[in-house]
Design an enzyme around this catalytic site. Sequence first.
Site, PDB file in Angstrom:
ATOM      1  N   GLU A   1       0.794  -1.249   0.000  1.00  0.00           N
ATOM      2  CA  GLU A   1       0.000   0.000   0.000  1.00  0.00           C
ATOM      3  C   GLU A   1       0.821   1.291   0.000  1.00  0.00           C
ATOM      4  O   GLU A   1       0.621   2.165   0.838  1.00  0.00           O
ATOM      5  CB  GLU A   1      -0.962   0.000   1.197  1.00  0.00           C
TER       6      GLU A   1
ATOM      7  N   GLU B   1      -5.939 -11.080  -1.362  1.00  0.00           N
ATOM      8  CA  GLU B   1      -6.786 -10.891  -0.172  1.00  0.00           C
ATOM      9  C   GLU B   1      -8.248 -10.882  -0.588  1.00  0.00           C
ATOM     10  O   GLU B   1      -8.983  -9.937  -0.332  1.00  0.00           O
ATOM     11  CB  GLU B   1      -6.417  -9.580   0.540  1.00  0.00           C
TER      12      GLU B   1
HETATM   13  C1  XIL Z   1      -6.364  -6.794   8.313  1.00  0.00           C
HETATM   14  C2  XIL Z   1      -6.629  -7.984   9.222  1.00  0.00           C
HETATM   15  O1  XIL Z   1      -7.465  -8.890   8.537  1.00  0.00           O
HETATM   16  C3  XIL Z   1      -7.287  -7.529  10.506  1.00  0.00           C
HETATM   17  O2  XIL Z   1      -7.399  -8.608  11.422  1.00  0.00           O
HETATM   18  C4  XIL Z   1      -6.468  -6.405  11.139  1.00  0.00           C
HETATM   19  O3  XIL Z   1      -7.133  -5.924  12.287  1.00  0.00           O
HETATM   20  C5  XIL Z   1      -6.247  -5.276  10.161  1.00  0.00           C
HETATM   21  O4  XIL Z   1      -5.630  -5.796   8.970  1.00  0.00           O
HETATM   22  N1  XIL Z   1      -4.987  -5.001   3.749  1.00  0.00           N
HETATM   23  C6  XIL Z   1      -3.959  -5.798   4.190  1.00  0.00           C
HETATM   24  C7  XIL Z   1      -4.207  -6.718   5.339  1.00  0.00           C
HETATM   25  O5  XIL Z   1      -2.891  -5.834   3.563  1.00  0.00           O
HETATM   26  O6  XIL Z   1      -3.061  -6.916   6.101  1.00  0.00           O
HETATM   27  C8  XIL Z   1      -5.340  -6.248   6.203  1.00  0.00           C
HETATM   28  O7  XIL Z   1      -5.602  -7.225   7.194  1.00  0.00           O
HETATM   29  C9  XIL Z   1      -6.572  -5.939   5.357  1.00  0.00           C
HETATM   30  C10 XIL Z   1      -6.283  -4.859   4.354  1.00  0.00           C
END
Ligand code: XIL
Length: 381
Positions: A162, A267
């Site tokens: 990001e 994701e």
């Molecule tokens: C999220 C997790 O799923 C949560 O448990 C945590 O509280 C916050 O982060 N982008 C990413 C991930 O790259 O690491 C994130 O994961 C979601 C958004």
Amino acid sequence: MNKKLNDVVFLFLFCGIVCLIGCNNILSEKSNKSRSLSNHFKNHFHLGAAINENTILGNDNKSKEIVVSEFNSITPENSLKWMFIQPLPGKFDFKVSDKYVNIGSKNDMYTVGHALIWHAQLAEFMQNIDNKEETLFHVKNHINTLMNRYKGKIDAWDVVNEAFEEDGSFRESVFYKNLGQNYIEDVFVLAAKVDPEADLIYNDYNLYKREKRLAVINMVNKFKANGIKIDGVGVQAHWDLNTPSINEIENIILDFHETGILVSFTELDISVLPNPWEMVGAEVNQNFSKFEGDPKMNPYPNELPNNIQDKLAKRYEDIFKLFLKHSDKIDRVTFWGVIDKYSWLNDWPIKGRTNYPLLFDKDYKSKKAYYKLLELKTNQN
Ligand code: XIL
């Protein structure tokens, strides 16, 4: 004599039964795997899931069973993030991450490290540093320590997560502010030196938006022109029932493929709940606490109505049809979680909702979307 013979016969039968039960278990484990999602897509791409600390530590064996039988890749949902693994300068805590990596090795999975350099879930001490030297020292130490420890065990690293804003400009993270705009390539160079065998990935969200995608494409092209190793782009894929369109997703695949790197959907989850951004416009910041407890924003607190379940299944079916169409360009598809109950989308962007974004429900049962994916025609040989 007779009694001895009886004993022998009894022993023989007993061993036979034990052996039968044992063999049957082995066979059924194998056949479970052969009917699994990862096996179904094995000639196309890795199929993964993000796993949480409870699963890694063995406190949620049912999720772990699903992960081991259905997936051939894992990502740690939180356990490798800076705030947990190096909460204080030089103080690393490998308790959970060592166990995570062992799950991957034991089950022969494509094991992902997420994420080395990210502005969020960063240790507090890093957020307070305001000079280049100190930042660089800790960045090097972090990357060296993690990548060396898991060399040969972690197959791919999300090296930077990001780094861009929606308009394609650099996010003003502590790394950008203290190291300057070449920091992304510097950390990729560093990562490639520490573990030349690992796949190095740049990961981000909203890459269906053209301006943001262009920034990443330009970065990849620049890396290629300068001989800097980058193996893939990770498209986060936190999507909903309508957005992005299949066309927009196809553009992501085609555009990144053109740069010569592999695309992974890292994701994937599909929210079925109302989206506060659409309701309030763009200028509101990320705090949606005023919607907490608002029933309009949490329409399915008890169960998902059949018609929405069907929509979710259709959406996953459409997305995976596209993935199959372009599977030569895709390395991995990873779901962000295993069962709905533990999805981060129950608390983000609004706390305390009940969302249904994954393939397995709160009771660990396969949902309609799961069966739809297994019905898709794949190359199985
Ligand atoms: C999220 C997790 O799923 C949560 O448990 C945590 O509280 C916050 O982060 N982008 C990413 C991930 O790259 O690491 C994130 O994961 C979601 C958004």
